[in-house]
Design a protein around this motif. Structure first.
Motif, PDB file in Angstrom:
ATOM      1  N   ASN A 165      52.648 -26.221  41.240  1.00 15.93           N
ATOM      2  CA  ASN A 165      52.081 -27.185  42.189  1.00 15.93           C
ATOM      3  C   ASN A 165      52.461 -26.824  43.622  1.00 15.93           C
ATOM      4  OD1 ASN A 165      50.953 -28.670  40.114  1.00 15.93           O
ATOM      5  ND2 ASN A 165      52.609 -30.161  40.020  1.00 15.93           N
ATOM      6  N   SER A 168      50.631 -23.512  44.534  1.00 20.63           N
ATOM      7  CA  SER A 168      49.189 -23.655  44.758  1.00 20.63           C
ATOM      8  C   SER A 168      48.901 -24.332  46.101  1.00 20.63           C
ATOM      9  CB  SER A 168      48.541 -24.434  43.609  1.00 20.63           C
ATOM     10  OG  SER A 168      49.101 -25.719  43.475  1.00 20.63           O
ATOM     11  N   GLU A 169      49.732 -25.293  46.503  1.00 22.22           N
ATOM     12  CA  GLU A 169      49.548 -25.942  47.804  1.00 22.22           C
ATOM     13  C   GLU A 169      49.643 -24.917  48.935  1.00 22.22           C
ATOM     14  OE1 GLU A 169      48.854 -29.018  48.757  1.00 22.22           O
ATOM     15  OE2 GLU A 169      48.965 -30.127  46.862  1.00 22.22           O
ATOM     16  N   ASN A 200      44.649 -27.022  39.571  1.00 30.40           N
ATOM     17  CA  ASN A 200      45.138 -27.113  40.946  1.00 30.40           C
ATOM     18  C   ASN A 200      44.240 -26.380  41.930  1.00 30.40           C
ATOM     19  OD1 ASN A 200      47.367 -28.678  40.340  1.00 30.40           O
ATOM     20  ND2 ASN A 200      48.788 -26.960  40.199  1.00 30.40           N
ATOM     21  N   TYR A 201      43.882 -25.134  41.606  1.00 30.53           N
ATOM     22  CA  TYR A 201      43.097 -24.343  42.557  1.00 30.53           C
ATOM     23  C   TYR A 201      41.653 -24.816  42.642  1.00 30.53           C
ATOM     24  CZ  TYR A 201      47.008 -21.260  43.389  1.00 30.53           C
ATOM     25  OH  TYR A 201      48.224 -20.771  43.781  1.00 30.53           O
TER      26      TYR A 201
END
Length: 390
Positions: A165, A168-169, A200-201
């Motif tokens: 997480n 990915s941010e 996420n992406y």
């Protein structure tokens, strides 16, 4: 009294010999106790090094182990820790399997009585191992990214890599602001980590206007990806995001992606880039982007020292994977030294959480769950080298 009696009732030449022999014995004892040999006789600090050394993750596990070994050599050359105790790696092969990883952790703790433990290269392995190490031993996880490793970890568990997480941010910003693809398709592993990557992406890239064309899953043991990659090519995406969890599979995917005719951008998952991957992938990996905690051109003093030591000991080039292994040893040595005890896990954990650490990868700190926060860099393969992208 016995020595005096012998001396009193012995001839003069013999008394001289006894005194000489006694002096020699005491002199030998003094010099031996104060010599490096005596320091070496102190018990070593035993660190379990649990990595995938066979199976699909063997390249990565070997690079991680080499990174650890080079840092152990540096620490020991400087006198070790706790007044001359040398670091000793006790090596285990988890084969990239959660079952093998759990078994290795149990053996390290219960049979081999190691002092601290580094293990859990793959997220699936780390998730199993953390239940074995809970309330028993200080445990450092290097590369796994699944959030549950630290979210559901324990008071003596720490992770060096960013969670998927967190990664990915940060990575999505690089993709949106610097790589700038109009559309992307994914190939991800069919497990919790791969599904989370895709989720996420998809959310983050869609938010900045990147069109998501689709996703194909693969299995942990696959080495043939042509069918999935042919489907991805037919989607017509400008970029393909490759979520590869180990070097051998990643190299196969990049080569086969080129073979099916993809000529657009390729974006590798975070931490997926290392010199061995570049070597195995050949020209197929030229131009591929990734992000890493390790900058090969770093000028940090410990980074340069570690890279020089690594070059003396091994034929492989220093890598992100090896640097994480090295950082685990660097942190353990410093924390054990400051705690004053190699087996007081609560005190070592408190020391690790209690300050920022200056390491070969830069400054690092841990939150209350043991999750690290450290810088990441956008990198790209150019002319068979991994370089930073400004």
């Amino acid at each position: 009294r016995t020595a005096c009696f012998i001396a009193k009732h012995t001839s003069h030449p013999m008394r001289f010999f006894i005194r000489l022999l006694t002096g020699l014995v005491f002199s030998f004892a003094f010099f031996w106790l104060s010599s490096p040999a005596w320091a070496q006789a102190k018990p070593s600090v035993r660190i379990a090094a649990i990595n995938p050394l066979s199976g699909a993750g063997a390249f990565d596990g070997q690079l991680a182990l080499e990174g650890m070994q080079a840092m152990v050599a540096i620490v020991n050359a400087q006198g070790g820790v706790l007044g001359g105790r040398m670091l000793e790696l006790v090596v285990y092969d988890d084969k990239g399997s959660p079952e093998e990883g759990v078994s290795a952790a149990k053996r390290a703790i219960e049979q081999d009585k190691v002092d601290v433990l580094v293990g859990g290269w793959f997220s699936a392995v780390a998730l199993g191992q953390k239940e074995v190490t809970r309330d028993k031993i200080l445990h450092i996880v290097t590369s796994s990214q699944h959030p549950k490793v630290t979210e559901e970890g324990h008071k003596w568990l720490f992770r060096l890599n960013a969670t998927s997480n967190m990664m990915s941010e940060r990575y999505s910003k690089f993709i949106c602001e610097q790589i700038k693809p109009k559309s992307v398709a994914f190939i991800t592993i069919s497990d919790d980590y791969g599904r989370l990557e895709h989720e996420n992406y998809t959310r983050l890239l869609s938010a900045c206007g990147v069109q998501i064309k689709g996703n194909e899953y693969y299995n942990r043991t696959d080495n043939e990806f042509t069918t999935a990659l042919t489907k991805i090519k037919s989607m017509g995406a400008e970029a393909v995001y490759v979520s590869a969890i180990n070097t051998s599979q990643g190299a196969s995917i990049y080569r086969q992606l080129k073979q099916v005719g993809h000529r657009g951008m390729v974006i590798a998952s975070a931490g997926n880039m290392n010199p061995k991957l570049v070597e195995l992938s050949g020209t197929a990996i030229e131009g591929v982007y990734s992000v890493s905690l390790f900058a090969p051109d770093s000028q940090r003093p410990m980074a340069r020292k570690w890279m020089a030591q690594y070059a003396q000991m091994f034929k492989n080039e220093p890598s992100f994977i090896g640097a994480l292994g090295a950082q685990s040893i660097e942190l353990l040595a410093a924390a054990i030294q400051k705690a004053g005890d190699a087996r007081n896990h609560a005190k070592i954990a408190a020391v690790l959480r209690g300050q920022k650490w200056d390491t070969l990868l830069g400054d690092i700190g841990f939150d209350d769950k043991g999750q690290a926060n450290q810088a990441i860099y956008l990198v790209q393969v150019k002319d068979k080298k991994i370089i930073g992208v400004n």
